[in-house]
Write an enzyme that holds these catalytic residues in place. Sequence first.
Site, PDB file in Angstrom:
ATOM      1  N   ASN A  11     -22.346 -77.192   3.013  1.00 48.11           N
ATOM      2  CA  ASN A  11     -23.220 -78.056   2.361  1.00 48.11           C
ATOM      3  C   ASN A  11     -24.161 -77.282   1.600  1.00 48.11           C
ATOM      4  OD1 ASN A  11     -24.967 -80.231   1.418  1.00 48.11           O
ATOM      5  ND2 ASN A  11     -25.654 -80.727   3.553  1.00 48.11           N
ATOM      6  N   TRP A  12     -24.220 -77.306   0.212  1.00 44.40           N
ATOM      7  CA  TRP A  12     -25.211 -76.326  -0.461  1.00 44.40           C
ATOM      8  C   TRP A  12     -26.251 -77.074  -0.765  1.00 44.40           C
ATOM      9  CZ3 TRP A  12     -23.041 -72.197  -4.613  1.00 44.40           C
ATOM     10  CH2 TRP A  12     -22.478 -71.273  -4.056  1.00 44.40           C
ATOM     11  N   LYS A  13     -26.478 -78.535  -0.470  1.00 39.40           N
ATOM     12  CA  LYS A  13     -27.728 -79.334  -0.832  1.00 39.40           C
ATOM     13  C   LYS A  13     -27.974 -78.815  -2.202  1.00 39.40           C
ATOM     14  CE  LYS A  13     -28.678 -78.653   4.157  1.00 39.40           C
ATOM     15  NZ  LYS A  13     -29.725 -79.166   5.187  1.00 39.40           N
ATOM     16  N   HIS A  96     -25.776 -88.277   5.299  1.00 45.80           N
ATOM     17  CA  HIS A  96     -26.396 -87.110   5.444  1.00 45.80           C
ATOM     18  C   HIS A  96     -27.769 -87.607   5.953  1.00 45.80           C
ATOM     19  CE1 HIS A  96     -28.577 -83.058   5.844  1.00 45.80           C
ATOM     20  NE2 HIS A  96     -27.223 -82.856   6.027  1.00 45.80           N
ATOM     21  N   GLU A  98     -30.456 -86.153   5.636  1.00 44.94           N
ATOM     22  CA  GLU A  98     -31.556 -86.015   4.805  1.00 44.94           C
ATOM     23  C   GLU A  98     -31.539 -87.074   3.808  1.00 44.94           C
ATOM     24  OE1 GLU A  98     -30.600 -82.149   3.342  1.00 44.94           O
ATOM     25  OE2 GLU A  98     -31.255 -81.127   5.315  1.00 44.94           O
ATOM     26  N   GLU A 166     -24.338 -84.377  13.402  1.00 45.33           N
ATOM     27  CA  GLU A 166     -25.381 -83.319  13.230  1.00 45.33           C
ATOM     28  C   GLU A 166     -27.085 -83.914  13.747  1.00 45.33           C
ATOM     29  OE1 GLU A 166     -24.359 -81.001   9.514  1.00 45.33           O
ATOM     30  OE2 GLU A 166     -25.166 -82.888   8.795  1.00 45.33           O
ATOM     31  N   GLY A 172     -31.295 -76.880   9.897  1.00 49.65           N
ATOM     32  CA  GLY A 172     -32.352 -76.006   9.230  1.00 49.65           C
ATOM     33  C   GLY A 172     -33.455 -75.442  10.222  1.00 49.65           C
ATOM     34  N   SER A 211     -27.563 -75.940  12.247  1.00 45.81           N
ATOM     35  CA  SER A 211     -27.962 -74.335  12.593  1.00 45.81           C
ATOM     36  C   SER A 211     -26.755 -73.650  12.920  1.00 45.81           C
ATOM     37  CB  SER A 211     -29.123 -74.426  13.586  1.00 45.81           C
ATOM     38  OG  SER A 211     -30.311 -74.764  12.986  1.00 45.81           O
ATOM     39  N   GLY A 232     -24.957 -75.683   6.474  1.00 46.01           N
ATOM     40  CA  GLY A 232     -25.731 -75.769   5.572  1.00 46.01           C
ATOM     41  C   GLY A 232     -26.266 -74.458   4.996  1.00 46.01           C
ATOM     42  N   GLY A 233     -27.453 -73.953   5.638  1.00 47.64           N
ATOM     43  CA  GLY A 233     -27.780 -72.715   5.123  1.00 47.64           C
ATOM     44  C   GLY A 233     -27.003 -71.382   5.115  1.00 47.64           C
TER      45      GLY A 233
END
Length: 248
Positions: A11-13, A96, A98, A166, A172, A211, A232-233
């Site tokens: 997931n590049w957000k 998600h 977010e 999640e 993150g 994470s 993610g990251g």
Amino acid sequence: MSSSAAFIVGNWKLNGTGQGLGQIRSIAEGVQDAPSVRVAICPPATLLSRAAQVIQGSKLSLGGQDCHPEINGAFTGDISAEMLADAGAQVVILGHSERRAAYGETNTLVASKVSAALRAGLEPIICVGESLTQRRSGEALRVVVGQVVGSLPSEAAHHRFAVAYEPVWAIGTGLTPTLNEIEEVHLAIRSALKDIFGPAGLRPPILYGGSVKPDNAAEILKGQEVGGALVGGASLKAEDFLAIVGAV
Ligand code: PEP
């Protein structure tokens, strides 16, 4: 780990311009020799068409990060599931945390987006997860199961979809639950899926997200009912993401 092929999703957000296409190309090249893994990257929608060209013929899938429930209409700034499919997506991340937090997305809205994704032939990845306060007050299972029940329309029984657990406090932050805590939630999700869909509830992979890094992926992916990871990251750099794929 469950018996079917693991599903690893990046997931590049809100990250990535044309310069990021090289990373997507490297990921596509790197997954060619990973037969027991399905891999998808969800870049910003602006990159989908170009990414689709770059990875043509590879086994890497592409996905969106959200969609609108409607096919088209007066919804400035939104993108429909059909538009994502037209741009080259095969999957879409929905609900998600977010988006649930920043845009007030409810389970009902997420369920309508899941219906839209299925209508467009996309595989939805439905995200659920508890906050730190909810975990500390012993409500994690109740919250997560409630999100699963509320975010899945009945027609999902006849389609391919995935659930991503999640925990909000792990996204993150570098924090991760223990393997026992992950397994406890994944087993509760599996049981809820069986209650809702009967035997069809055994099929959807349940991904863990929060994470996931090259150095903890193997341990997490060993977990009972852990069918893959939402990353993610660590999905932004091909080297890190491929190391996670390689941990399957
Ligand atoms: C996510 O945003 O879905 C996620 C899991 O992020 P990270 O891996 O950076 O915690």
